[in-house]
Design a protein around this motif. Structure first.
Motif, short mmCIF file in Angstrom:
data_model
loop_
_atom_site.label_atom_id
_atom_site.label_comp_id
_atom_site.label_asym_id
_atom_site.label_seq_id
_atom_site.Cartn_x
_atom_site.Cartn_y
_atom_site.Cartn_z
N MET A 1 -10.90 -43.27 27.00
CA MET A 1 -10.91 -43.69 28.13
C MET A 1 -10.43 -45.23 28.85
N MET A 2 -10.06 -45.95 30.22
CA MET A 2 -9.37 -47.54 30.03
C MET A 2 -10.95 -47.92 30.63
N ASP A 3 -11.80 -48.95 30.61
CA ASP A 3 -13.13 -49.39 31.10
C ASP A 3 -12.27 -50.63 32.04
N PHE A 4 -10.96 -50.90 32.42
CA PHE A 4 -10.94 -51.96 33.35
C PHE A 4 -9.28 -51.65 33.52
N CYS A 5 -8.69 -52.45 34.91
CA CYS A 5 -7.40 -51.97 34.77
C CYS A 5 -7.05 -53.25 36.08
N ARG A 6 -6.60 -54.20 34.97
CA ARG A 6 -5.53 -55.57 36.25
C ARG A 6 -4.06 -55.45 36.38
N LYS A 7 -3.53 -56.86 37.36
CA LYS A 7 -2.70 -57.09 37.74
C LYS A 7 -2.17 -58.12 37.26
N ASP A 8 -0.67 -58.87 37.21
CA ASP A 8 -0.57 -59.76 37.48
C ASP A 8 1.39 -59.99 38.42
N TYR A 9 1.77 -61.26 38.12
CA TYR A 9 3.15 -60.93 38.86
C TYR A 9 4.32 -60.08 38.29
N ASP A 10 3.90 -59.79 36.69
CA ASP A 10 4.40 -58.97 35.80
C ASP A 10 4.72 -58.13 35.06
N ASN A 11 2.29 -57.53 35.04
CA ASN A 11 2.53 -56.08 33.81
C ASN A 11 1.03 -55.65 34.97
N LEU A 12 0.94 -54.66 34.33
CA LEU A 12 0.06 -53.80 34.36
C LEU A 12 -0.24 -54.07 33.31
N ILE A 13 -1.97 -53.94 33.90
CA ILE A 13 -2.75 -54.47 32.45
C ILE A 13 -3.73 -53.45 32.59
N PHE A 14 -3.86 -52.45 31.29
CA PHE A 14 -4.90 -51.23 31.46
C PHE A 14 -5.99 -51.59 30.26
N GLY A 15 -6.87 -52.23 30.30
CA GLY A 15 -8.18 -52.31 29.35
C GLY A 15 -8.52 -51.54 28.42
N LEU A 16 -8.24 -51.21 26.99
CA LEU A 16 -9.21 -49.64 26.34
C LEU A 16 -9.77 -50.36 25.34
N PRO A 17 -10.96 -49.63 25.03
CA PRO A 17 -11.87 -50.16 24.40
C PRO A 17 -11.42 -50.55 23.01
N PHE A 18 -11.39 -50.87 22.35
CA PHE A 18 -10.28 -51.90 21.20
C PHE A 18 -11.62 -50.67 19.86
N ILE A 19 -10.76 -49.87 18.78
CA ILE A 19 -11.29 -49.25 18.16
C ILE A 19 -10.65 -49.67 17.05
N ASN A 20 -11.13 -50.16 15.97
CA ASN A 20 -10.62 -50.32 15.03
C ASN A 20 -10.78 -49.53 14.02
N GLY A 21 -9.96 -49.53 12.87
CA GLY A 21 -9.94 -47.81 11.67
C GLY A 21 -7.98 -47.51 11.98
N GLY A 22 -7.24 -48.17 13.19
CA GLY A 22 -6.42 -47.71 13.44
C GLY A 22 -5.64 -46.04 13.27
N GLU A 23 -4.55 -45.40 13.75
CA GLU A 23 -4.48 -44.41 13.37
C GLU A 23 -4.24 -43.49 12.33
N LEU A 24 -4.97 -41.70 12.38
CA LEU A 24 -5.13 -41.02 11.96
C LEU A 24 -3.12 -40.72 10.37
N PHE A 25 -2.55 -41.17 11.17
CA PHE A 25 -1.20 -41.36 10.87
C PHE A 25 -1.64 -41.73 9.90
N THR A 26 -1.65 -43.00 9.85
CA THR A 26 -1.80 -44.05 8.67
C THR A 26 -2.84 -43.32 7.90
N TYR A 27 -4.30 -43.72 7.90
CA TYR A 27 -4.78 -42.94 7.12
C TYR A 27 -4.20 -41.54 6.24
N HIS A 28 -4.27 -41.00 7.52
CA HIS A 28 -3.94 -39.63 6.58
C HIS A 28 -2.10 -40.24 5.08
#
Length: 157
Positions: free
Chosen positions: A90-117
């Motif tokens: 889920m998204m923890d926060f959402c912000r914007k600046d002149y150039d970007n929309l910024i979606f703040g998502l939780p940082f989940i360390n460990g990588g993708e299932l694809f890489t692990y598999h």
């Protein structure tokens, strides 16, 4: 019964949606770029006050408009801000600046299932059941909310 409770929570957040503040990544330290794509990049950031880490998805406004994705990106924001389930990011926060929309998502360390598999080559039956059950519960939650996830693949898990 539990799914009804989740649905009520989702609908309450869905209806209470507010515009994103124009503060950009003010209040965050930008540590590294951890991914990139055609619409922008994902940066590892640390909130200065709390020390919490996030994956900040920076989406270029210009690309969203150019590719006529404005309604889709607003819908993505609204859905990500409204969902709340252990097996769905889920998204923890959402912000914007002149150039970007910024979606703040939780940082989940460990990588993708694809890489692990790819690393382990083959899951044991116990591992396959574990990952399969989590995906199934996440999809059940989304379907209960009348949402359809169309990009299910190991790279997104």
């Amino acid at each position: 019964m539990v799914l009804v409770m989740f649905r009520e929570s989702f609908l309450k957040k869905w209806e209470a949606m507010k515009p994103s503040p124009d503060t950009g990544l003010q209040g965050f330290d930008e540590l590294a770029t951890i991914g990139s794509g055609s619409f922008g990049r994902v940066k590892l950031v640390r909130e200065k006050n709390s020390g919490n880490y996030y994956a900040a998805k920076l989406v270029l406004k210009e690309m969203v408009v150019k590719t006529k994705q404005v309604p889709h990106i607003f819908n993505e924001k609204r859905v990500l801000m409204s969902i709340d389930f252990p097996y769905v990011v889920m998204m923890d926060f959402c912000r914007k600046d002149y150039d970007n929309l910024i979606f703040g998502l939780p940082f989940i360390n460990g990588g993708e299932l694809f890489t692990y598999h790819r690393k382990v080559r083959k899951f044991s039956e116990k591992q396959a059941r574990f990952y399969g059950a989590q995906v199934l519960l996440g999809l059940e939650y989304l379907h209960n909310l009348q949402l359809l996830y169309r990009d299910l693949k190991p790279e997104n898990i």
